[in-house]
Design an enzyme around this catalytic site. Structure first.
Site, PDB file in Angstrom:
ATOM      1  N   ASP A  47      81.732 124.572  12.016  1.00 13.64           N
ATOM      2  CA  ASP A  47      82.512 124.092  13.026  1.00 13.64           C
ATOM      3  C   ASP A  47      83.211 122.661  12.456  1.00 13.64           C
ATOM      4  O   ASP A  47      82.341 121.921  12.034  1.00 13.64           O
ATOM      5  CB  ASP A  47      81.222 123.624  14.140  1.00 13.64           C
ATOM      6  CG  ASP A  47      81.828 122.573  15.307  1.00 13.64           C
ATOM      7  OD1 ASP A  47      82.306 123.291  16.177  1.00 13.64           O
ATOM      8  OD2 ASP A  47      82.184 121.247  15.008  1.00 13.64           O
ATOM      9  N   TYR A  52      88.562 115.670  12.353  1.00 13.03           N
ATOM     10  CA  TYR A  52      87.627 115.424  11.292  1.00 13.03           C
ATOM     11  C   TYR A  52      88.334 115.008   9.815  1.00 13.03           C
ATOM     12  O   TYR A  52      87.775 114.776   8.971  1.00 13.03           O
ATOM     13  CB  TYR A  52      86.780 116.490  11.049  1.00 13.03           C
ATOM     14  CG  TYR A  52      85.753 116.745  12.255  1.00 13.03           C
ATOM     15  CD1 TYR A  52      85.601 115.901  13.367  1.00 13.03           C
ATOM     16  CD2 TYR A  52      84.896 117.785  12.361  1.00 13.03           C
ATOM     17  CE1 TYR A  52      84.707 116.106  14.513  1.00 13.03           C
ATOM     18  CE2 TYR A  52      83.818 118.196  13.342  1.00 13.03           C
ATOM     19  CZ  TYR A  52      84.191 117.194  14.497  1.00 13.03           C
ATOM     20  OH  TYR A  52      83.273 117.352  15.437  1.00 13.03           O
ATOM     21  N   LYS A  77      88.853 122.022  16.915  1.00 17.99           N
ATOM     22  CA  LYS A  77      89.056 121.542  18.098  1.00 17.99           C
ATOM     23  C   LYS A  77      90.670 120.737  18.253  1.00 17.99           C
ATOM     24  O   LYS A  77      90.701 120.110  17.205  1.00 17.99           O
ATOM     25  CB  LYS A  77      87.800 120.485  18.257  1.00 17.99           C
ATOM     26  CG  LYS A  77      86.794 120.994  18.330  1.00 17.99           C
ATOM     27  CD  LYS A  77      85.549 120.122  18.269  1.00 17.99           C
ATOM     28  CE  LYS A  77      84.304 120.417  18.087  1.00 17.99           C
ATOM     29  NZ  LYS A  77      84.161 120.440  16.290  1.00 17.99           N
ATOM     30  N   HIS A 110      88.432 118.905  22.375  1.00 16.36           N
ATOM     31  CA  HIS A 110      87.561 117.917  21.857  1.00 16.36           C
ATOM     32  C   HIS A 110      86.803 116.924  22.966  1.00 16.36           C
ATOM     33  O   HIS A 110      85.732 116.740  22.725  1.00 16.36           O
ATOM     34  CB  HIS A 110      88.412 117.140  20.697  1.00 16.36           C
ATOM     35  CG  HIS A 110      87.101 116.794  19.796  1.00 16.36           C
ATOM     36  ND1 HIS A 110      87.383 116.615  18.497  1.00 16.36           N
ATOM     37  CD2 HIS A 110      85.820 116.332  19.675  1.00 16.36           C
ATOM     38  CE1 HIS A 110      86.501 116.285  17.565  1.00 16.36           C
ATOM     39  NE2 HIS A 110      85.399 115.725  18.549  1.00 16.36           N
TER      40      HIS A 110
END
Length: 295
Positions: A47, A52, A77, A110
């Protein structure tokens, strides 16, 4: 999928591993090795997210692992700054290019954006198109409360397959999980071991660790497991998919070693009773498109 990992059947028939590796806050220069180690140890769910900043490294770890792409369930996401219909489609293409993949297994919004709903709704409609076009196998959301789930579903056509939320023994999300069960939405837990309650300064019980609770340490001693393994097993007993994060090879392996024991109903209930009802992460009800700035 690896035989060791239980599978959860999503509401569209797709199967998702019940335990995976999360890479939130994993530094890019450590992410590739972490993903490679996880896949070597038997993980089959990874994931990540556009925000990120490590999608490229996740893809590289997948390729280096030698595990067949078809055997790995990959999630990323869509970030708030890319909400809107056309911008969401472009952001998806960007994520795929960074991952080096031709398709995704799961694509999530998200965050909700209840104070600016039109781009939020439009983004989900774009994700629905990606599903219809076969570019992603399942779609869903993250950090949506029961009310926000209902709001989104009133404006869109496809019930989310997954809602990824803060969930750990101090915040068990009982009401939300009941709503998920009603609509066939799988529950996925971020910060499943409760790290956010220790590391986030504004957490309501900051500094307190679920890993030190007697109702966790006693089963750990009984079964010859760590406290973290007991908490992850607690998620599995509830049918929740957990995605613990680590970049340490020994910890990654430890977190996956939870399939050779079970907790009793009383042990599960004792851990449930740790619930404070207090959220440590951001309040989804007040999120705006610029809440966290641009990614």
């Amino acid at each position: 999928m690896t035989a060791a990992t239980p599978l959860l059947k999503l509401n569209n028939g797709v199967e998702m591993p019940a335990l995976g590796l999360g890479v939130f806050q994993s530094p890019p220069d450590e992410t590739t090795a972490a993903v490679e180690a996880a896949l070597r140890d038997g993980y089959r769910l990874i994931d990540t997210a556009a925000s990120y900043g490590n999608e490229k490294e996740v893809g590289e770890g997948l390729r280096r692992s030698g595990v067949d792409r078809a055997d790995v369930f990959v999630t990323t996401k869509l970030w708030l700054s890319d909400y809107g219909y056309d911008s969401a489609l472009r952001a998806f293409d960007t994520s795929l290019a960074k991952l080096g993949l031709e398709s995704l297994d799961l694509y999530l919004l998200h965050q909700p954006a209840p104070l600016e709903p039109e781009p939020w709704f439009a983004a989900y409609k774009a994700v629905e198109k990606l599903l219809a076009d076969g570019r992603v196998r399942a779609i869903g959301v993250s950090n949506h409360t029961p009310g926000l789930l209902r709001t989104l579903m009133e404006q869109t056509d496809i019930v989310p397959a997954v809602n990824q939320v803060e969930l750990h023994p101090y915040f068990v999300q009982g009401e939300l999980r009941e709503v998920h069960e009603k609509f066939g939405i799988a529950t996925q837990a971020w910060s499943p071991i409760g790290g956010i309650t220790r590391y986030r300064a504004q957490a309501p019980n900051g500094g307190r660790s679920v890993l030190e609770e007697p109702v966790v340490t006693a089963p750990a001693e009984k079964y010859g497991k760590t406290a973290a393994q007991v908490v992850l097993r607690w998620h599995l007993e509830h049918g929740v998919c957990a995605i613990p994060k680590s970049v340490k090879a020994h910890r990654i392996a430890e977190n996956f070693d939870v399939f050779d024991f079970t907790l009793t109903p009383d042990e599960v209930a004792d851990i449930d009773a740790l619930d404070t009802g207090l959220r440590s992460g951001p309040d989804p009800e007040v999120i705006k498109l610029d809440t966290f700035g641009t990614r």
